[in-house]
Design an enzyme around this catalytic site. Structure first.
Site, PDB file in Angstrom:
ATOM      1  N   ARG A   1      -2.111  -2.339 -18.585  1.00  0.00           N
ATOM      2  CA  ARG A   1      -3.367  -1.562 -18.579  1.00  0.00           C
ATOM      3  C   ARG A   1      -3.242  -0.469 -17.526  1.00  0.00           C
ATOM      4  NH1 ARG A   1      -6.666  -4.291 -21.644  1.00  0.00           N
ATOM      5  NH2 ARG A   1      -8.202  -2.647 -21.451  1.00  0.00           N
TER       6      ARG A   1
ATOM      7  N   GLU B   1      -0.465   4.836  -0.440  1.00  0.00           N
ATOM      8  CA  GLU B   1      -1.271   6.054  -0.660  1.00  0.00           C
ATOM      9  C   GLU B   1      -0.398   7.289  -0.514  1.00  0.00           C
ATOM     10  OE1 GLU B   1      -4.684   6.211   1.882  1.00  0.00           O
ATOM     11  OE2 GLU B   1      -5.673   4.579   0.829  1.00  0.00           O
TER      12      GLU B   1
ATOM     13  N   LYS C   1      -2.419   0.653 -25.157  1.00  0.00           N
ATOM     14  CA  LYS C   1      -2.854   0.562 -26.567  1.00  0.00           C
ATOM     15  C   LYS C   1      -1.607   0.615 -27.450  1.00  0.00           C
ATOM     16  CE  LYS C   1      -7.474   2.332 -25.642  1.00  0.00           C
ATOM     17  NZ  LYS C   1      -7.667   3.211 -24.487  1.00  0.00           N
TER      18      LYS C   1
ATOM     19  N   TYR D   1       0.854  -1.202   0.000  1.00  0.00           N
ATOM     20  CA  TYR D   1       0.000   0.000   0.000  1.00  0.00           C
ATOM     21  C   TYR D   1       0.878   1.235   0.000  1.00  0.00           C
ATOM     22  CZ  TYR D   1      -5.029  -0.269   0.200  1.00  0.00           C
ATOM     23  OH  TYR D   1      -6.338  -0.373  -0.136  1.00  0.00           O
TER      24      TYR D   1
ATOM     25  N   THR E   1      -3.975   6.237 -21.997  1.00  0.00           N
ATOM     26  CA  THR E   1      -3.835   4.905 -21.419  1.00  0.00           C
ATOM     27  C   THR E   1      -2.414   4.458 -21.732  1.00  0.00           C
ATOM     28  OG1 THR E   1      -4.721   3.987 -23.453  1.00  0.00           O
ATOM     29  CG2 THR E   1      -6.252   4.194 -21.606  1.00  0.00           C
TER      30      THR E   1
ATOM     31  N   ASP F   1      -6.748  13.869 -25.041  1.00  0.00           N
ATOM     32  CA  ASP F   1      -6.789  12.472 -24.594  1.00  0.00           C
ATOM     33  C   ASP F   1      -6.184  11.630 -25.715  1.00  0.00           C
ATOM     34  OD1 ASP F   1      -7.390   9.862 -24.033  1.00  0.00           O
ATOM     35  OD2 ASP F   1      -9.486  10.215 -23.504  1.00  0.00           O
TER      36      ASP F   1
HETATM   37  N1  DSN Z   1     -13.115   1.531 -25.331  1.00  0.00           N
HETATM   38  C1  DSN Z   1     -11.732   1.775 -25.662  1.00  0.00           C
HETATM   39  C2  DSN Z   1     -11.504   1.596 -27.115  1.00  0.00           C
HETATM   40  O1  DSN Z   1     -11.607   0.472 -27.540  1.00  0.00           O
HETATM   41  O2  DSN Z   1     -11.220   2.527 -27.846  1.00  0.00           O
HETATM   42  C3  DSN Z   1     -11.304   3.085 -25.211  1.00  0.00           C
HETATM   43  O3  DSN Z   1     -11.488   3.172 -23.843  1.00  0.00           O
END
Ligand code: DSN
Length: 408
Positions: free
Chosen positions: A228, A49, A222, A47, A219, A193
């Site tokens: 993730r 925090e 991707k 932990y 994120t 974003d």
């Molecule tokens: N839902 C995701 C996507 O596939 O683009 C983005 O969060």
């Protein structure tokens, strides 16, 4: 306790699925063994925090080093002055930005979900459309691309406190400088974003929003090919302080230190020359898909791709919905997702299109000629979606094909 065979057998089953299927979901990828090792490590026990040097638990002196390293690597990767690596996901990162910069009831202006935006960009059923007021700009109906003059016009009417750029299914280059000019003209913050394109941005294969946006979220799983998770970056110290407070204690409790270790590893991997070669191949493969689908007579939304994804209109070509196309392709081991197209006549649940992304197949080692082959399988399957004999033949061909691209 003995190994949990039920769960580990299911994990093995999912591994077999990942090996057997051609993965075309634009937001998925295969992360490295090193990232997965860190995520499965003893760091999950801790932990922490708070932030490095200022935690609410004892014994954080070791994990502090991991978070400090992750922050420094992220700042180097994107040439950002300030970074927060704690958001558990892209949605959490966006929520923290809103909490840092907005009050409940403030206005957000973004592209709607149906035209390529994201749930957290003001969709009515999402917290972002409930706590804040979501307004949307559209794509140009003819070119299906961003129309900056029109966005300015709408911004002047709406007078938002926050403008969001960055999308889930938009395939063209984004002009962040123009977005900043629009934001300045109406006195709004600009939030980029870049969840989908961050791997391309990190390697300078898409322009960076960092010089223009007040705040940038992404994120990490991707095109960036890490674990993730979510991240937030800014060049403005005052915003960085507000963001840190919004992430903790505003939004989250303890950070996931095992995931932050995975992020740190991915940020270093993304600084290697091989990662730029990978991203270039991602672009080449997406282009190869566009060329192949155009040759087969498909309408490609927005006319082309400049990034890792494309959306094709399957309803126009085969009079089947995106959902039926997705199901048909799933049955021959090709994984895609149904997608609405701009000004879609189908309900969002069905959609007229499918979204196709090249990051995962590129990680697997596939190149342009493979994209051409996959496109022709997709076309043959959709044309024959009620013909079991053809679908069975395709299943055999695809199984043989994927067995030539092993996943470790
Ligand atoms: N839902 C995701 C996507 O596939 O683009 C983005 O969060």
């Amino acid at each position: 306790m003995n190994k949990d065979h039920v769960i580990f057998n299911i994990i093995q089953e999912e591994f077999e699925r990942q090996k057997k299927h051609i993965e075309l979901i634009a937001s998925e990828n295969y992360t490295s063994d090193a990232v997965m090792e860190a995520q499965g490590s003893i760091l999950t026990n801790k932990y922490a925090e708070g932030y490095p040097g200022n935690r609410y638990y004892g014994g954080c002196e070791v994990v502090d080093k991991i978070e400090e390293e992750a922050i420094e690597r992220l700042k180097t990767l994107f040439q950002a002055s300030f970074a927060n690596v704690q958001p558990h996901s892209g949605s959490q990162a966006n929520a923290a930005v809103f909490q840092a910069l907005l009050k409940p009831g403030d206005k957000i202006l973004s592209l709607s979900l149906n035209e390529g935006g994201h749930l957290t960009h003001g969709y009515p059923l999402n917290f972002s459309g409930k706590v804040y007021q979501g307004f949307h700009y559209s794509l140009d109906p003819k070119t299906e691309t961003l129309d900056y003059e029109d966005i300015l016009k709408i911004a002047k009417i709406v007078r938002p406190q926050l403008i969001i750029t960055g999308y889930s299914s938009y395939s063209r280059t984004i002009d962040f400088k123009k977005f900043r000019e629009i934001a300045d003209e109406v006195g709004s913050y600009l939030h980029a974003d870049i969840a989908h394109i961050s791997g391309l941005v990190a390697t300078n294969l898409h322009p960076s929003p960092l010089p223009y946006a007040h705040v940038v979220t992404s994120t990490t799983h991707k095109t960036l090919r890490g674990p993730r998770g979510g991240i937030i970056m800014t060049n403005i110290e005052e915003i960085a302080k507000k963001v840190d407070k919004a992430v903790f204690p505003g939004m989250q409790g303890g950070p996931l230190m095992h995931v932050i270790a995975g992020k740190a590893i991915a940020f270093l991997e993304a600084q290697q020359p091989a990662f730029k070669d990978y991203q270039q191949q991602v672009l080449n493969n997406a282009k190869a898909f566009v060329q192949a689908f155009k040759k087969l007579g498909y309408r490609v939304i927005s006319g082309d791709t400049d990034n890792h994804l494309l959306v094709i209109d399957v309803f126009q070509k085969h009079q089947i919905t995106g959902l039926d196309a997705q199901k048909t392709l799933d049955s021959i081991y090709i994984t895609t997702n149904k997608n609405t197209i701009p000004f879609d006549t189908q309900k969002p649940k069905y959609g007229s299109g499918i979204r196709i992304g090249s990051p995962a197949v590129t990680t697997r080692g596939m190149i342009e000629k493979d994209m051409e082959q996959i496109s022709s399988w997709i076309d043959e399957a959709l044309k024959n979606h009620k013909n079991d004999v053809v679908l069975e033949k395709l299943r055999k061909e695809i199984s043989l094909f994927t067995s030539q691209f092993p996943l470790k």
